[in-house]
Motif scaffolding. Sequence first.
Motif, short mmCIF file in Angstrom:
data_model
loop_
_atom_site.label_atom_id
_atom_site.label_comp_id
_atom_site.label_asym_id
_atom_site.label_seq_id
_atom_site.Cartn_x
_atom_site.Cartn_y
_atom_site.Cartn_z
N VAL A 63 -1.83 0.76 -14.55
CA VAL A 63 -1.34 1.97 -13.90
C VAL A 63 -2.21 2.35 -12.71
N ASN A 64 -3.51 2.47 -12.93
CA ASN A 64 -4.41 2.95 -11.87
C ASN A 64 -4.73 1.83 -10.89
N GLY A 65 -4.16 1.94 -9.69
CA GLY A 65 -4.41 0.93 -8.68
C GLY A 65 -3.53 -0.29 -8.87
N PRO A 66 -3.57 -1.23 -7.91
CA PRO A 66 -2.78 -2.46 -8.06
C PRO A 66 -3.26 -3.28 -9.25
N PHE A 67 -2.30 -3.62 -10.13
CA PHE A 67 -2.60 -4.38 -11.35
C PHE A 67 -3.59 -3.65 -12.27
N GLY A 68 -3.76 -2.35 -12.06
CA GLY A 68 -4.70 -1.60 -12.90
C GLY A 68 -6.15 -1.82 -12.56
#
Length: 430
Positions: A63-68
């Motif tokens: 969820v947080n940022g690209p690819f988490g």
Amino acid sequence: MSILSLSPLAAEPGLEMFGKDVWWIVLIKALLIFVFLVLLTLFNIWWERRVVARMQHRIGPNVNGPFGLLQSLADGVKLALKEDLIPKAADKVVFLLAPVIAATTAFVTFSVIPFGPEVTMFGERTPLQLTDMPVAVLFVMAIASIGIYGIVLGGWASGSTYALLGGLRSSAQMISYEVAMGLSLVAVFLYAGSLSTSEIVAAQDDLWFGLILMPSFVIYMISMVGETNRAPFDLPEAEGELVGGFHTEYSSLKFALFFLGEYINMATVSALATTLFLGGWHAPFWIDSLYAGFNEGYWPVLWFVGKVLFFVFLFIWLRGSLPRMRYDQFMALGWKYLIPISLAWIVAVGTIRAISVQGGIDRDNLLIGMGILAVLFIALMFFGEAPVEESAEVEERPSNFPTPPMPAGGPVRGAAAPLTFDVDNQKVEA
């Protein structure tokens, strides 16, 4: 001229190249190592969660940022904002000092790890290594031994029985597996003729020590897992026995320092394995044969980081696939197998090395002998104990546990006692 330019010819760093940098180059290299380790820790945490999730058919952080990728950063900020608690029974000075010792010593060990050859940085010629010394490998082992004090003191100063037992386990684990780790490196010293990390890397220009010293390589890989308290050897943190182990009473940034120290230690032993057994920053020999420029300039940093990440993946793979060992099995593995086999292997390497230097055998025969000894090592490791044959008829043996005397007419020893229920004021046995 660009700020960071590639050198036309990659020179093998020797001890004479160190100690000549201007002060601001030393500061820049120290800052780059610090930033590299922090970013590598954030990446390793994310990577471990993603790989283990993949092995367990889960999604993991996404969820947080690209690819988490920003999940580790978010967790770090959340951890820093948590309430900082200090138990009443704790020794406050030692309690606060312990995580600092564990984290700072983890950073110091990377000061002698070579990242690459000599390059031009900001117009100055300098090796891609902060410093080196004639006993650089012993320096790494000594600093790692100091780092264990942070864990032991943290467990002792917490005022908790569980934390104290976790610290004691960690000290016993360090003593056991650092002996095996140190013995596994003796063969490398004999073959390279030096304890300097840059000279050991230079000695592997043609052939990696991980191939010709396979038993030492295997023993080191087992020992480095035990040295870093990682699964399946994470007994100082066994939550089923010791709650959280030595950091049970820690929270907020103090816990984050322990967490940071563990992941940097994992990177340190991986970097040391890369330096001593996989040619350090040298490109793999099948790639080096295609283009010699892969060992020049800043290309070697790519090969070094790739090899380190390979060992980090092994750590993650073991954690996601193997259960935690029992403590007596863990100690038996170190003292009954790894240390005796390491001693026998040192004698074998010293003998073969002496014969080859005197001209008794050539290099090919030396490698054949090494291969035979590697096979014997694997056989001793996995088939050392003969399986216990069980008889077809299992004899009943009296229990050694004391049992209270049974009342007259009671049930036979070993049989289940009948259960009695009250149903409408009537006794009913089941």
